[in-house]
Design an enzyme around this catalytic site. Sequence first.
Site, PDB file in Angstrom:
ATOM      1  N   GLU A 187       0.830  -1.191   0.000  1.00  0.00           N
ATOM      2  CA  GLU A 187       0.000   0.000   0.000  1.00  0.00           C
ATOM      3  C   GLU A 187       0.867   1.244   0.000  1.00  0.00           C
ATOM      4  OE1 GLU A 187      -2.972   0.043   2.979  1.00  0.00           O
ATOM      5  OE2 GLU A 187      -3.711  -1.976   2.532  1.00  0.00           O
ATOM      6  N   GLY A 188       0.296   2.328  -0.525  1.00  0.00           N
ATOM      7  CA  GLY A 188       0.996   3.599  -0.559  1.00  0.00           C
ATOM      8  C   GLY A 188       0.127   4.702  -0.007  1.00  0.00           C
ATOM      9  N   GLY A 240      -3.160   4.658  -2.536  1.00  0.00           N
ATOM     10  CA  GLY A 240      -3.598   3.487  -3.280  1.00  0.00           C
ATOM     11  C   GLY A 240      -2.960   2.212  -2.776  1.00  0.00           C
ATOM     12  N   VAL A 281      -1.787  -1.908  -4.197  1.00  0.00           N
ATOM     13  CA  VAL A 281      -1.510  -2.729  -5.361  1.00  0.00           C
ATOM     14  C   VAL A 281      -1.703  -4.192  -4.981  1.00  0.00           C
ATOM     15  CG1 VAL A 281       0.198  -3.419  -7.075  1.00  0.00           C
ATOM     16  CG2 VAL A 281       0.104  -1.058  -6.294  1.00  0.00           C
ATOM     17  N   LYS A 310      -3.697  -1.595  -9.520  1.00  0.00           N
ATOM     18  CA  LYS A 310      -3.448  -0.483  -8.604  1.00  0.00           C
ATOM     19  C   LYS A 310      -4.778   0.213  -8.331  1.00  0.00           C
ATOM     20  CE  LYS A 310      -0.363   3.527  -8.163  1.00  0.00           C
ATOM     21  NZ  LYS A 310       0.759   4.228  -8.791  1.00  0.00           N
ATOM     22  N   ASP A 344      10.602  11.064 -11.411  1.00  0.00           N
ATOM     23  CA  ASP A 344      10.806  10.354 -10.154  1.00  0.00           C
ATOM     24  C   ASP A 344      11.614   9.075 -10.372  1.00  0.00           C
ATOM     25  OD1 ASP A 344      10.647  10.140  -7.420  1.00  0.00           O
ATOM     26  OD2 ASP A 344       8.716   9.109  -7.411  1.00  0.00           O
TER      27      ASP A 344
END
Length: 737
Positions: A17-18, A21, A23, A38, A132
Site C-alpha cells: 500500500e501507498g 492506493g 496494489v 493499482k 521520479d
Amino acid sequence: MDDWALPGFTEMGSLGEGGFGRVVLARHDESAQVVAIKYLYTRFAADPRRLAEFRHEAQVLSRVSGPHIARLHQFVETPQGAAIIMEAVHGISLKEILGRQEKLEPEAALAILKGSLLGLAGAHAAGTVHRDYKPANVLVTREGQSKLVDFGIAVLAGQAGVAAGTPAYMAPEQWAGGIATPATDVYAATCVFFQCVAGHKPYEAEQTEVLRTLHEYAPIPFGEVPEPVRDLIARGMAKDVAQRPSGAAEFVAELESSARKAYGEDWERNGWHWLAKGAGVLVALSPLALLGAGTAAAPVIAGGAAGGVAATTGGGIALGLKVTAAIAAVTAAAVGTVVVVNSGDDPAPPSTTTLAAMKVDLLTRTEKLNGFDYNGKYVRISGLKDKAVEERVNKALMAPIDEWLTSVWAPGNPPEKEPDGDIPHMSTTAEVLRQDDKLLSVVYERSVDTVQLGNHGSYDVRTLVIDLSGGDVISTAHLFDDVEGNAERMLKLENTFYASAKPGECLAEPPSRPEHLPARSMSGPNAEDRSIVQAAPATSGMVFYVSAYVLGYAMACSPTTVTVPYDRLVDLLSPQVKQLLGGTSAQRTKEADVGAFTLTTPETWKLLSSATPERQLVTADQCTGPQCANVLFSDNSRVDPATPAYEPGKPYNRSTGPRPCPSLGASAETQGSPVLQMKELRPIGTKKAAYEEWRLTCSGGGTVTQRVWFLPKTQLVIVDEWNTPGLDKILEEARWQ
C-alpha cells in the site's frame, strides 16, 4: 470502504500500500493471466484532485510503451472507485538489490542503467518526463532486463510543475518547480548510477533544504566512483541543464561508448552475469514467486502512490484488455478518456481588464477508439463562483470534440486501416479568441491523418461563443440581428468580408465565378454539418470562417478566415451581443501607430507617449496608474545608461536594476529566477518575430508569465506580462507601414 475490488478478477495477494492506493496481484478470470491492479482508495473516489492525479498516471502509461516500461492494460473508473490494470513482472526493485548488496560492480550498474534509460527514452519520445527516477522505480528481472515503473508524477516535456520528486535524486531545476525536460530525468538516473557504484547517494543530509543546496551548488563528487565512469557522472549530473545530455537516448549512446572502451565488448553480458549471482536469490523471493505465479510485480513505494507495477515476461493480456461483461454490468463502461494539463498549472497573472476569477486552461485529451485514435487540444475553465454555470460551460467546451469522435466514424462503422497498415489519427487545435467576465469565444480545428476522407473531409472547424452569465452557447446566427434568412442583410454582411479582407487573403481578390451567400448560411442542414459561415468575437473584431467555394472561390479557400472590425457590424449585431461586448463604444476599434506598423485595437485602449524608448498601450478602460494592464512597445535601438538594450535569450528588462511585478499588483516586488518556457517564431502582420515566453518568480512568491516578441530588423520589442486577451490576433493583423 477500501476493500472494493474489480469484478472479473481473483486477487492472489497484496503487493503493498501507498499514500493513496494499494496494489494487488490478481488473475483475470477469463484469460487466466496474472496482472497487477493499482486501486485508488475508495475514500478518495470523490476527491476531484486525487481522482485527476490517478487518471493522469493512467494517461501517461497509455502514451508510453516499450520493453523497458511498465505497460498499461486498462483504466477503470466506477462509482466505487478507480483502478489501473497493469502487467506484472517477475523481478525485484533496484532498491531491494542495493539494500542487500550496497554496491554493484560498474558493469552491472551500467547494464541496469542502460535498460532503464531505454525506458526513459521511450517516455521522452512520447513527450513525457518521468520526474521520479529512483531505485524503487527500477525493476530488475531474472531474464536480465531492467524496466522503469511508476509514472505517478510524470508531466509533459516543457511543462512546469511543483517541486515534486524524491529529494536524493532531484535535479536543480526540479527543486524550483522549473520546466521539466528529459535532461531532468538524466540527472536523476545519474544520481542512482552514482549510488550503485559508490555505495551511497551523491549528496546526503537530514534536512531537505540542506539537500537542496547541495544539489544546486555542491561540486559533483565524481572522484568517489571508478575512473572509467567519472565522465558519465560529470556529464549526467551537470548543474546546468544545457551541459547534460539532452535526453535518455543521447545518454545511452554515451554510456555504451564509455562501457565498451573501459570494460570491453562483453561489458553488458558480464554485468548481468555478475548481477545474477547476487540478485537471483532475491528474485526467487519476490512476491509473485512466493505466490506461485509466473510473473511478479514491483514492490510498493512507501509514502507515495502504491508502487510501481510492471510488464509480463511474455504471453500477457493483449494491449487494451477489454473489461468483461461482469465488470461492464457493474461499472457501466470503463473510462477511455484521460486528460492532462498542457502547460503549467500556475494561474494567469491577474489583469485589470479581466474582472472575473475565471481561469482558462488549454488541455490535452487522448483516447483510443474503434479503429482510430485521438490526441488533441480543448479548452476548460475554472474559478467561476457559480459552479453549475461552470459545469455547463465546460460541457459546451467539450461538446465539439465529443461530436467529432462519434460522427466522423460511427461506433458501429469503424474506419479501415491505412495503406501502410496504420490506423487513422485524429487531432484538434484550440484557440481562445476572446475572454472576459461576460463572454468566452473559442475556435476548434480538427484534422484526421488518413487517406479515407479526402483533404476536406478530414478537416473541420467549429466556433464556440458562450455567455458566461448562464453558460449558454450563442450560435453564429444569434450573434446577429435578423441576418440569417434575410437575403438583403446577408448580402450586407457578405460585403463586410470583402471590405475587411487583407492583401493575400482569398477574399481580397474577386472569384472566377462570383456568387452570393445563401440567405441561410449560418445554420448547417443538421447537427453534423458545419454551416457556410461561422463567427466568433475576438478583441479586435468578429472573426469569420467562410466556406468560400460557395462564393465562387476555389476549394483551397474553404474555409477562409476574415476579421471584420466591430464598427462595420454595429447595425448587424444582435442586442445581446452588443451588451456582452460592452456597448456600442466597446465594439468600435481604432488604429494605434507604434512606429513600424499599425494595430487595430479596441477603442478604449490608449497608446501613451513617452520620452523613454518604451511606450505603453494601456488596455484597461479608465485606468491611468502604474497598475494598469498594458502592452509594452520598446525601441531597442535607443540605448542609454539608464535603459540598456534588451538581449534576446534573456527576459526583458531595460533597466539597471531588477524589473518590478505590477501585473501581480505588487510594484514593490521584483522579478527573478527566469525559466524559458517557449521559443518559436510568431507572425506580426506579414513578418515573423522571434517569440519567447518566460516564467519569472517575484520576490513575494507569485509568478509572472512574460511574453516577448522581437523584430531584429526594426529593433522593436513587444512585451506582455498581463496575459492580454486577443493580443496574438491583433499582432497577426498588424499592417506594416
